[in-house]
Scaffold this active site. Structure first.
Site, short mmCIF file in Angstrom:
data_model
loop_
_atom_site.label_atom_id
_atom_site.label_comp_id
_atom_site.label_asym_id
_atom_site.label_seq_id
_atom_site.Cartn_x
_atom_site.Cartn_y
_atom_site.Cartn_z
N HIS A 67 14.75 -15.56 -60.13
CA HIS A 67 16.17 -15.28 -59.91
C HIS A 67 16.53 -15.33 -58.44
CE1 HIS A 67 16.98 -13.29 -64.06
NE2 HIS A 67 16.63 -14.54 -64.13
N ASN A 84 23.20 -7.91 -66.69
CA ASN A 84 21.93 -7.20 -66.53
C ASN A 84 20.74 -8.14 -66.58
OD1 ASN A 84 19.91 -5.44 -66.21
ND2 ASN A 84 20.72 -3.90 -67.61
C1 LIG Z 1 19.72 -2.83 -67.19
O1 LIG Z 1 18.40 -2.83 -67.68
C2 LIG Z 1 17.58 -1.79 -67.18
C3 LIG Z 1 16.16 -2.00 -67.67
O2 LIG Z 1 16.08 -1.98 -69.06
C4 LIG Z 1 18.17 -0.46 -67.62
O3 LIG Z 1 17.37 0.59 -67.12
C5 LIG Z 1 19.59 -0.36 -67.05
O4 LIG Z 1 20.19 0.83 -67.49
C6 LIG Z 1 20.44 -1.54 -67.49
N1 LIG Z 1 21.71 -1.49 -66.80
C7 LIG Z 1 22.87 -1.77 -67.37
C8 LIG Z 1 24.07 -1.72 -66.48
O5 LIG Z 1 22.94 -2.06 -68.56
#
Ligand SMILES: *[C@@H]1O[C@H](CO)[C@@H](O)[C@H](O)[C@H]1NC(C)=O
Ligand SMILES: *[C@@H]1O[C@H](CO)[C@@H](O)[C@H](O)[C@H]1NC(C)=O
Length: 316
Positions: free
Chosen positions: A67, A95
């Protein structure tokens, strides 16, 4: 005469191995040999310690490097935290499921103690990905260093990443724009030998009864999705081992993402998938070649970048 030729050949080899370009402060192999001799072992030990503790982070480090390089070049932009005026790549609503930032921070802290202001965050990400692949059983390879850190990280730029719905034409096109051959693209897709996908990335295949998906495997995916959008499905049977099982899975129509399975569906890439499924050594060789190319994408050399003192913030 023979001796002279031999020396000539050795000199040419030396140039190929040690110099990708000749500008002052260009990337090179052994870049830190004089300025920070323990840079590579420090990163390797930090990665090894972290992965012994949590093997699932190997996939995170490989993804992070990918990335980083695909957005704005390999410049550590993926590591920057958002500020009150800027939403950074890492906070994209897509995400990116990137993990392992703490490993980069740990390595950076140790490096700053040993040789302050010398080792860039972009190089740490590149080295950490390489070391994670090796830790997981993949090929060992050398990469040049000397990347500098960038100052830009914008959430909007993450639209340049690859959606899981891409078909082979779209994949060939996007990778091609970055200078990758079709073979490079399939080899890099093999990075999915590590890690998992979330249900949200493949559930559309279940509703539409995707004909490229094995019906039994579709049941497995549905079961995973009963755990919700964030439920995780490993790409292959050995999620923490770097091997060629990913290619065997897509041969069985058991690729998790549409963008995985399309490599077998499409006749332009099916032969390469079959080759890697049969011959792991060939996959490893092509993977390391493609990774080397990736680690050099749009790098910032010399004065075009900086050496951040904290990987999460641009220097003030
Ligand atoms: C994105 O993924 C991470 C790892 O699973 C998680 O901890 C986090 O809360 C997520 N963030 C969002 C904004 O969904
Ligand atoms: C791939 O997707 C694009 C965009 O949806 C579409 O135009 C194209 O026809 C597809 N190619 C193949 C080979 O399916």
């Amino acid at each position: 005469m023979v001796m002279g030729n031999l020396i000539g050949v050795l000199l040419i080899m030396e140039v190929i191995v040690s110099g990708f370009s000749f500008g002052a402060d260009a990337l090179s192999m052994g870049y830190y040999t004089m300025s920070c001799p323990f840079a590579e072992p420090i990163v390797r030990n930090t990665v090894t310690r972290a992965l012994n503790n949590d093997p699932t982070l190997a996939a995170g480090l490989l993804r992070m490097h990918f990335h980083d390089c695909f957005i704005e070049g390999c410049d550590g932009s993926v590591l920057l935290d958002s500020t009150k005026d800027n939403t950074a790549e890492k906070d994209s609503p897509a995400n990116l499921s990137l993990r392992g930032y703490e490993i980069i921070d740990d390595a950076k802290e140790m490096l700053e103690n040993q040789c302050p202001g010398v080792v860039s965050c972009a190089d740490i990400v590149a080295m950490a990905a390489r070391d994670a692949v090796f830790w997981a059983g993949g090929p060992v390879y050398d990469i040049p260093n000397g990347r500098k850190d960038g100052r830009r990280s914008k959430m909007e730029d993450t639209i340049n990443l690859l959606p899981p719905t891409f078909n082979t034409s779209q994949l060939i096109n996007v990778f091609g724009k970055h200078g990758f051959s079709v073979q490079d693209m399939v080899a890099l897709s093999g990075g999915h030998t590590l890690g998992v996908a979330r249900c949200s990335s493949f559930k559309n295949r279940l509703n539409n009864a995707d004909p490229t998906l094995d019906p039994e495997f579709a049941k497995t995916l549905s079961k995973t999705c009963s755990g919700g959008d964030n439920a995780e499905q490993p790409f292959d049977a050995t999620r923490n081992t770097f091997d060629n099982f990913y290619f065997n899975a897509i041969q069985r129509k058991s690729g998790v993402l549409f963008s995985d399975q399309t490599l077998y569906t499409d006749s332009r890439t099916r032969g390469i998938v079959n080759g890697y499924a049969m011959n792991q050594a060939m996959f490893f060789l092509n993977f390391q070649r493609a990774m080397l190319k990736m680690s050099l994408l749009d790098v910032k050399e010399g004065a075009k970048g900086e050496i951040r003192s904290n990987c999460r913030k641009v220097n003030s």
